[in-house]
Write a protein that holds these residues in place. Structure first.
Motif, mmCIF file in Angstrom:
data_model
loop_
_atom_site.group_PDB
_atom_site.id
_atom_site.type_symbol
_atom_site.label_atom_id
_atom_site.label_comp_id
_atom_site.label_asym_id
_atom_site.label_seq_id
_atom_site.Cartn_x
_atom_site.Cartn_y
_atom_site.Cartn_z
ATOM 1 N N CYS A 11 0.841 -1.190 0.000
ATOM 2 C CA CYS A 11 0.000 0.000 0.000
ATOM 3 C C CYS A 11 0.875 1.239 0.000
ATOM 4 O O CYS A 11 1.872 1.301 0.728
ATOM 5 C CB CYS A 11 -0.878 -0.021 1.260
ATOM 6 S SG CYS A 11 -1.947 1.419 1.455
ATOM 7 N N GLN A 52 -3.232 -0.009 -7.438
ATOM 8 C CA GLN A 52 -2.578 -0.337 -6.169
ATOM 9 C C GLN A 52 -3.298 0.367 -5.021
ATOM 10 O O GLN A 52 -3.746 1.509 -5.155
ATOM 11 C CB GLN A 52 -1.111 0.099 -6.182
ATOM 12 C CG GLN A 52 -0.252 -0.698 -7.132
ATOM 13 C CD GLN A 52 1.174 -0.157 -7.189
ATOM 14 O OE1 GLN A 52 1.399 1.055 -7.210
ATOM 15 N NE2 GLN A 52 2.134 -1.066 -7.220
ATOM 16 N N PRO A 53 -3.390 -0.293 -3.868
ATOM 17 C CA PRO A 53 -3.987 0.350 -2.695
ATOM 18 C C PRO A 53 -3.155 1.552 -2.255
ATOM 19 O O PRO A 53 -1.931 1.579 -2.416
ATOM 20 C CB PRO A 53 -3.949 -0.740 -1.620
ATOM 21 C CG PRO A 53 -3.816 -2.021 -2.356
ATOM 22 C CD PRO A 53 -3.026 -1.686 -3.597
ATOM 23 N N CYS A 54 -3.854 2.537 -1.693
ATOM 24 C CA CYS A 54 -3.176 3.687 -1.108
ATOM 25 C C CYS A 54 -4.036 4.208 0.041
ATOM 26 O O CYS A 54 -5.202 3.837 0.180
ATOM 27 C CB CYS A 54 -2.917 4.781 -2.137
ATOM 28 S SG CYS A 54 -4.386 5.569 -2.788
ATOM 29 N N LEU A 69 -8.921 5.783 2.666
ATOM 30 C CA LEU A 69 -8.392 4.559 2.071
ATOM 31 C C LEU A 69 -8.885 4.465 0.636
ATOM 32 O O LEU A 69 -10.010 4.860 0.346
ATOM 33 C CB LEU A 69 -8.938 3.380 2.888
ATOM 34 C CG LEU A 69 -8.347 2.014 2.712
ATOM 35 C CD1 LEU A 69 -6.903 2.009 3.177
ATOM 36 C CD2 LEU A 69 -9.150 1.009 3.511
ATOM 37 N N GLU A 71 -7.361 3.737 -3.759
ATOM 38 C CA GLU A 71 -6.421 3.171 -4.716
ATOM 39 C C GLU A 71 -5.865 4.241 -5.632
ATOM 40 O O GLU A 71 -6.468 5.297 -5.835
ATOM 41 C CB GLU A 71 -7.068 2.065 -5.543
ATOM 42 C CG GLU A 71 -8.105 2.529 -6.519
ATOM 43 C CD GLU A 71 -8.674 1.376 -7.349
ATOM 44 O OE1 GLU A 71 -8.398 0.210 -7.065
ATOM 45 O OE2 GLU A 71 -9.396 1.681 -8.307
ATOM 46 N N TYR A 129 0.161 -3.219 6.182
ATOM 47 C CA TYR A 129 -1.129 -2.882 5.580
ATOM 48 C C TYR A 129 -2.246 -3.709 6.212
ATOM 49 O O TYR A 129 -3.325 -3.178 6.520
ATOM 50 C CB TYR A 129 -1.062 -3.094 4.073
ATOM 51 C CG TYR A 129 -2.310 -2.698 3.322
ATOM 52 C CD1 TYR A 129 -2.955 -1.501 3.571
ATOM 53 C CD2 TYR A 129 -2.830 -3.517 2.325
ATOM 54 C CE1 TYR A 129 -4.094 -1.128 2.862
ATOM 55 C CE2 TYR A 129 -3.953 -3.157 1.609
ATOM 56 C CZ TYR A 129 -4.583 -1.962 1.888
ATOM 57 O OH TYR A 129 -5.710 -1.605 1.184
ATOM 58 N N THR A 149 -10.323 -2.010 -0.277
ATOM 59 C CA THR A 149 -8.939 -2.367 0.105
ATOM 60 C C THR A 149 -8.137 -2.702 -1.127
ATOM 61 O O THR A 149 -8.651 -2.988 -2.162
ATOM 62 C CB THR A 149 -8.924 -3.582 1.051
ATOM 63 O OG1 THR A 149 -9.613 -4.664 0.450
ATOM 64 C CG2 THR A 149 -9.554 -3.218 2.378
#
Length: 149
Positions: A11, A52-54, A69, A71, A129, A149
């Motif tokens: 993340c 990608q998660p961020c 939360l 991406e 994460y 997520t």
């Protein structure tokens, strides 16, 4: 310390000193916003990919921790003020507190906790994460399902 590789990052952590309501006026809890966040020029930008998660990390004295939360939605790109990355973030009803993550053995060595003034973006390992996800507050509208997520 050696540079990060693609398998190291679970993340991306995008930091700000401004709370969500100042980043995006009218940003309500549980809603998503498309944002462009400033990042620092580094080799890390070559690792950032859409999907990608961020998360949004707010630093400072008032409620430091994870406030949103989501991406990454675009490749890092150059703009007049420097590099930026496009993201879609959902605002949490309450932050995942810095203190809670410091107390969690899986998260306490995260770069954002060890070096708060470090690189933007920062990053979380898969274990770090997972610890953040375990500390998420309940979603206000359960009908929407779990947090993205």
């Amino acid at each position: 310390m050696s540079p990060l590789g693609p398998g190291d990052v679970a993340c991306w952590v995008l930091k700000s000193t401004r709370p969500p309501e100042l980043i995006e006026p009218g940003w309500r809890v549980g809603t998503a916003r498309e944002l462009t966040r400033c990042v620092r020029r580094s080799y890390r930008l070559d690792l950032v990919r859409p999907g990608q998660p961020c998360l949004l990390w707010i630093s400072g004295r008032t409620a430091p921790g994870v406030h949103a939360l989501g991406e990454v939605t675009g490749e890092a790109e150059e703009r007049d003020g420097g590099p930026v990355v496009a993201v879609r973030l959902t605002r949490l009803p309450s932050p995942v507190a810095r203190a809670d993550l410091l107390a969690d053995p899986a998260a306490r060595d995260a770069e954002v906790l060890r070096m708060p003034a470090g690189s933007n973006p920062s990053w979380l390992s898969p274990e770090q994460y997972a610890a953040v996800l375990a500390h998420l507050p309940p979603r206000p509208d359960a009908a929407l399902g779990p947090w993205p997520t």
